[in-house]
Design a protein around this motif. Structure first.
Motif, PDB file in Angstrom:
ATOM      1  N   LYS A 165      27.947 -13.380  33.294  1.00 21.52           N
ATOM      2  CA  LYS A 165      29.286 -13.968  33.143  1.00 21.52           C
ATOM      3  C   LYS A 165      29.850 -13.681  31.757  1.00 21.52           C
ATOM      4  CE  LYS A 165      29.296 -17.778  36.485  1.00 21.52           C
ATOM      5  NZ  LYS A 165      29.437 -19.249  36.649  1.00 21.52           N
ATOM      6  N   ARG A 166      28.988 -13.767  30.742  1.00 20.62           N
ATOM      7  CA  ARG A 166      29.463 -13.505  29.373  1.00 20.62           C
ATOM      8  C   ARG A 166      29.978 -12.078  29.243  1.00 20.62           C
ATOM      9  NH1 ARG A 166      27.977 -16.832  25.642  1.00 20.62           N
ATOM     10  NH2 ARG A 166      25.924 -17.187  26.574  1.00 20.62           N
ATOM     11  N   ILE A 167      29.197 -11.131  29.782  1.00 17.33           N
ATOM     12  CA  ILE A 167      29.603  -9.728  29.732  1.00 17.33           C
ATOM     13  C   ILE A 167      30.899  -9.522  30.513  1.00 17.33           C
ATOM     14  CG2 ILE A 167      28.963  -7.383  30.423  1.00 17.33           C
ATOM     15  CD1 ILE A 167      26.048  -8.145  29.928  1.00 17.33           C
ATOM     16  N   LEU A 168      31.008 -10.179  31.680  1.00 18.66           N
ATOM     17  CA  LEU A 168      32.195 -10.025  32.517  1.00 18.66           C
ATOM     18  C   LEU A 168      33.441 -10.550  31.801  1.00 18.66           C
ATOM     19  CD1 LEU A 168      33.595  -9.372  35.206  1.00 18.66           C
ATOM     20  CD2 LEU A 168      32.943 -11.675  35.995  1.00 18.66           C
ATOM     21  N   TRP A 169      33.375 -11.775  31.274  1.00 20.09           N
ATOM     22  CA  TRP A 169      34.548 -12.373  30.636  1.00 20.09           C
ATOM     23  C   TRP A 169      34.939 -11.637  29.355  1.00 20.09           C
ATOM     24  CZ3 TRP A 169      37.760 -14.974  33.265  1.00 20.09           C
ATOM     25  CH2 TRP A 169      37.350 -15.830  34.283  1.00 20.09           C
ATOM     26  N   LEU A 170      33.942 -11.214  28.584  1.00 20.24           N
ATOM     27  CA  LEU A 170      34.253 -10.474  27.360  1.00 20.24           C
ATOM     28  C   LEU A 170      34.867  -9.123  27.695  1.00 20.24           C
ATOM     29  CD1 LEU A 170      34.077 -10.440  24.252  1.00 20.24           C
ATOM     30  CD2 LEU A 170      31.850  -9.323  24.491  1.00 20.24           C
ATOM     31  N   SER A 171      34.391  -8.488  28.757  1.00 19.17           N
ATOM     32  CA  SER A 171      34.945  -7.189  29.165  1.00 19.17           C
ATOM     33  C   SER A 171      36.389  -7.334  29.628  1.00 19.17           C
ATOM     34  CB  SER A 171      34.087  -6.584  30.277  1.00 19.17           C
ATOM     35  OG  SER A 171      32.767  -6.328  29.820  1.00 19.17           O
ATOM     36  N   PRO A 207      20.297  -8.589  23.083  1.00 21.86           N
ATOM     37  CA  PRO A 207      21.407  -9.470  22.662  1.00 21.86           C
ATOM     38  C   PRO A 207      22.745  -8.737  22.452  1.00 21.86           C
ATOM     39  CG  PRO A 207      19.421  -9.958  21.419  1.00 21.86           C
ATOM     40  CD  PRO A 207      19.170  -8.676  22.155  1.00 21.86           C
ATOM     41  N   LEU A 208      22.695  -7.403  22.360  1.00 21.05           N
ATOM     42  CA  LEU A 208      23.924  -6.638  22.135  1.00 21.05           C
ATOM     43  C   LEU A 208      24.568  -6.156  23.432  1.00 21.05           C
ATOM     44  CD1 LEU A 208      22.843  -4.543  19.028  1.00 21.05           C
ATOM     45  CD2 LEU A 208      24.486  -6.420  19.067  1.00 21.05           C
ATOM     46  N   LYS A 209      24.046  -6.600  24.583  1.00 20.82           N
ATOM     47  CA  LYS A 209      24.614  -6.171  25.861  1.00 20.82           C
ATOM     48  C   LYS A 209      26.090  -6.563  26.004  1.00 20.82           C
ATOM     49  CE  LYS A 209      20.421  -5.889  28.689  1.00 20.82           C
ATOM     50  NZ  LYS A 209      19.696  -6.458  29.855  1.00 20.82           N
ATOM     51  N   PRO A 210      26.490  -7.804  25.624  1.00 26.31           N
ATOM     52  CA  PRO A 210      27.928  -8.137  25.710  1.00 26.31           C
ATOM     53  C   PRO A 210      28.784  -7.206  24.861  1.00 26.31           C
ATOM     54  CG  PRO A 210      26.627 -10.128  25.472  1.00 26.31           C
ATOM     55  CD  PRO A 210      25.686  -8.979  25.248  1.00 26.31           C
ATOM     56  N   PHE A 211      28.296  -6.859  23.672  1.00 26.34           N
ATOM     57  CA  PHE A 211      29.044  -5.939  22.811  1.00 26.34           C
ATOM     58  C   PHE A 211      29.167  -4.570  23.467  1.00 26.34           C
ATOM     59  CE2 PHE A 211      28.775  -2.591  19.509  1.00 26.34           C
ATOM     60  CZ  PHE A 211      30.017  -2.789  18.915  1.00 26.34           C
ATOM     61  N   ALA A 212      28.077  -4.078  24.052  1.00 26.36           N
ATOM     62  CA  ALA A 212      28.112  -2.773  24.719  1.00 26.36           C
ATOM     63  C   ALA A 212      29.074  -2.791  25.899  1.00 26.36           C
ATOM     64  CB  ALA A 212      26.702  -2.392  25.185  1.00 26.36           C
ATOM     65  N   GLY A 213      29.049  -3.885  26.668  1.00 25.61           N
ATOM     66  CA  GLY A 213      29.988  -4.010  27.779  1.00 25.61           C
ATOM     67  C   GLY A 213      31.427  -4.036  27.308  1.00 25.61           C
ATOM     68  N   GLY A 214      31.660  -4.715  26.173  1.00 28.64           N
ATOM     69  CA  GLY A 214      33.011  -4.770  25.613  1.00 28.64           C
ATOM     70  C   GLY A 214      33.503  -3.419  25.143  1.00 28.64           C
ATOM     71  N   VAL A 215      32.618  -2.622  24.546  1.00 27.09           N
ATOM     72  CA  VAL A 215      32.992  -1.269  24.102  1.00 27.09           C
ATOM     73  C   VAL A 215      33.415  -0.420  25.293  1.00 27.09           C
ATOM     74  CG1 VAL A 215      32.139   0.878  23.088  1.00 27.09           C
ATOM     75  CG2 VAL A 215      31.561  -1.312  22.027  1.00 27.09           C
ATOM     76  N   CYS A 216      32.654  -0.516  26.385  1.00 20.86           N
ATOM     77  CA  CYS A 216      33.005   0.232  27.601  1.00 20.86           C
ATOM     78  C   CYS A 216      34.365  -0.224  28.134  1.00 20.86           C
ATOM     79  CB  CYS A 216      31.937   0.041  28.666  1.00 20.86           C
ATOM     80  SG  CYS A 216      30.327   0.766  28.235  1.00 20.86           S
ATOM     81  N   ALA A 217      34.602  -1.543  28.124  1.00 16.47           N
ATOM     82  CA  ALA A 217      35.877  -2.077  28.607  1.00 16.47           C
ATOM     83  C   ALA A 217      37.034  -1.646  27.704  1.00 16.47           C
ATOM     84  CB  ALA A 217      35.815  -3.602  28.686  1.00 16.47           C
TER      85      ALA A 217
END
Length: 513
Positions: A165-171, A207-217
């Motif tokens: 969910k964190r990755i989804l919302w941040l993306s 722990p950097l998965k949300p950041f990586a997802g955000g970069v892709c988004a």
């Protein structure tokens, strides 16, 4: 107090925390009663051109910039908002954006487990500390969207939710940000810092998965723009090239973005409440760790302190950094103070109310004084309405007109959007097209480069490029020179221009002899 009563009380405090600063903003706006941000004129005028202009891929109002034929609106959603709400006054649009800004702060505060009473008490600080962002409450710029998105990002990283969910919302937030303002990467700062703070042996880079997802988004958003190649080019120009230019070349008042210049003494004075809040937040973070251990502070709160410190230090080089430091510093200050002063292990647990309210009163008084000084001293933007009326009646659409000073463009564009002005947005867009020609144009057209003081008197350069040559280069037969620069007028009259029309109190319209 039962559960329903507590929920109702929290709701009332939350609404109060939003309505109180909005009410204060309304009162300040009534006291201010003037437009002080030229950027507001640009953004509102462009939005009124309609969705066709927003999605067009070109910006014909500028003749000598990269944007003329390679335009991709980096603030597309922001301009869409202004277009859909143009039935409101500027005040109404501003207060609506301000309410969104405060609600974003409320979401971040709740996600960081800040009590609603504390947020209610500190909500005025979110308004006053970020006063340069609101520019005396008359600035409708994408900066408001950027700060709101940054607050939401801290809320997402501090909220308890599953990793997916964190990755989804941040993306989603990052994708929308890439369509809302020119620097969407700032919403990834909380994810990057929070991830780095949580790195442990054996955890690798999880722990950097949300950041990586955000970069892709982020890059997905840039590539899915109506004009993706131009979008990527503009993103690079705005976020990299202009900074490199500011570092690599000596200051040129016409080729350097003013936002990348060091603040003056008055601006530093306005920043005092923010700098004080950043400093106290940092001290609270250090003391809280000393008394309760490293794990007592949420990584998201620590990330907020680091972010606030970074932007506060950057303020002494980049003027616009303060608008990001202010709300993040307030958020960290309220969260850390709420945790530290009330804690069972706190040495101030018996006096925490006196300390908290005392410091809050000092900061609020200081911000109120600087806000009043800001509103009183900031100059109003002069809109040349009569010049615009004359140009609309006498010059056909698409006529090239010289504005030697880029800072005059928003006002001139607001009153005459049908003409083709020479330049006026970020300097990097002008120099991208042809830096040598742009530098030549500035020195040929802008009077300040031709004024030389000799023995206390103003003299003219002998090697001025004439108006006739300028016309042959750029097809510019008209120029607009706002008052009260009489010396500038004399320079232009000495170099092949003649007065075509005079508008008392506003300026002169010139033409080639």
């Amino acid at each position: 107090m039962n559960g329903d009563s507590k929920k109702r009380a929290r709701t009332l405090f939350a609404l109060g925390g939003v309505m109180l600063p909005v009410l204060a903003a309304t009162l300040l706006h009534v006291c201010c009663g003037k437009i002080t941000s030229a950027e507001t004129l640009f953004h509102t005028t462009f939005a009124k051109q309609g969705l066709g202009a927003i999605f067009s891929g070109n910006f014909p109002a500028i003749q000598l910039e990269f944007l003329q034929k390679n335009f991709s609106d980096q603030s597309l959603l922001f301009h869409g908002f202004l277009y859909l709400t143009q039935w409101l006054s500027i005040t109404g649009q501003l207060l609506l954006l301000l309410a969104i800004y405060i609600f974003s702060a409320l979401f971040a505060a709740k996600s960081l487990h800040l009590r609603m009473r504390s947020f209610f008490s500190g909500s005025l600080l979110f308004l006053f500390a970020a006063l340069p962002l609101l520019d005396s409450l008359t600035a409708l710029t994408p900066d408001i969207s950027a700060v709101s998105a940054l607050l939401l990002s801290f809320g997402i990283m501090g909220r308890e939710m599953s990793e997916k969910k964190r990755i989804l919302w941040l993306s989603i937030l990052t994708f929308l940000s890439s369509w809302s303002f020119p620097c969407p990467q700032i919403v990834l700062i909380p994810a990057l810092l929070t991830g780095l703070l949580q790195l442990r042996k054996g955890a690798l880079l999880a722990p950097l998965k949300p950041f990586a997802g955000g970069v892709c988004a982020l890059f997905a958003g840039l590539l899915l723009h109506p004009h993706p190649l131009d979008t990527l080019t503009m993103w690079k120009l705005y976020n990299w090239d202009r900074i490199v230019d500011a570092l690599s070349v000596s200051y040129d008042p016409f080729l350097t973005d003013p936002a990348l210049l060091s603040p003056g003494g008055k601006e530093a004075l306005f920043a005092l409440p923010v700098l004080l809040t950043v400093f106290v937040s940092l001290m609270l973070r250090i003391r809280l760790q000393e008394y309760r251990g490293r794990g007592a502070v949420s990584p998201a709160v620590t990330a907020a302190v680091i972010t606030a410190c970074f932007f506060a230090l950057a303020f002494f080089w980049v003027k616009s950094a303060l608008i990001f430091a202010a709300p993040i510093a307030v958020l960290a200050f309220l969260s850390l103070g709420d945790t530290f002063l009330r804690g069972e292990q706190s040495p101030y647990k018996d006096q925490w109310k006196k300390i908290a309210w005392g410091f809050f009163a000092v900061v609020l008084l200081l911000t109120a004084l600087t806000a009043a000084l800001y509103v009183k001293t900031i100059p109003a933007v002069t809109i040349p309405v009569k010049i615009g009326e004359y140009l609309e009646k006498n010059l056909p659409e698409g006529t090239p007109v010289l504005n030697g000073n880029r800072s005059d463009f928003p006002q001139l564009y607001a009153v005459a959007p049908h003409l083709r002005w020479q330049w006026g947005t970020d300097p990097v867009f002008a120099t991208k097209k042809d830096r040598q020609k742009m530098a030549l144009l500035i020195r040929a057209a802008h009077p300040e480069f031709s004024l030389i003081k000799r023995n206390g008197k103003v003299a003219f350069e002998a090697d001025r490029i004439s108006a006739q040559r300028l016309f042959s280069f750029y097809g510019t037969a008209y120029a607009v020179l706002p008052e009260p620069d009489q010396d500038a007028l004399n320079v232009m009259l000495q170099n092949g221009w003649k007065i075509h029309h005079t508008v008392p109190g506003e300026g002169w319209i010139l033409t080639v002899k």
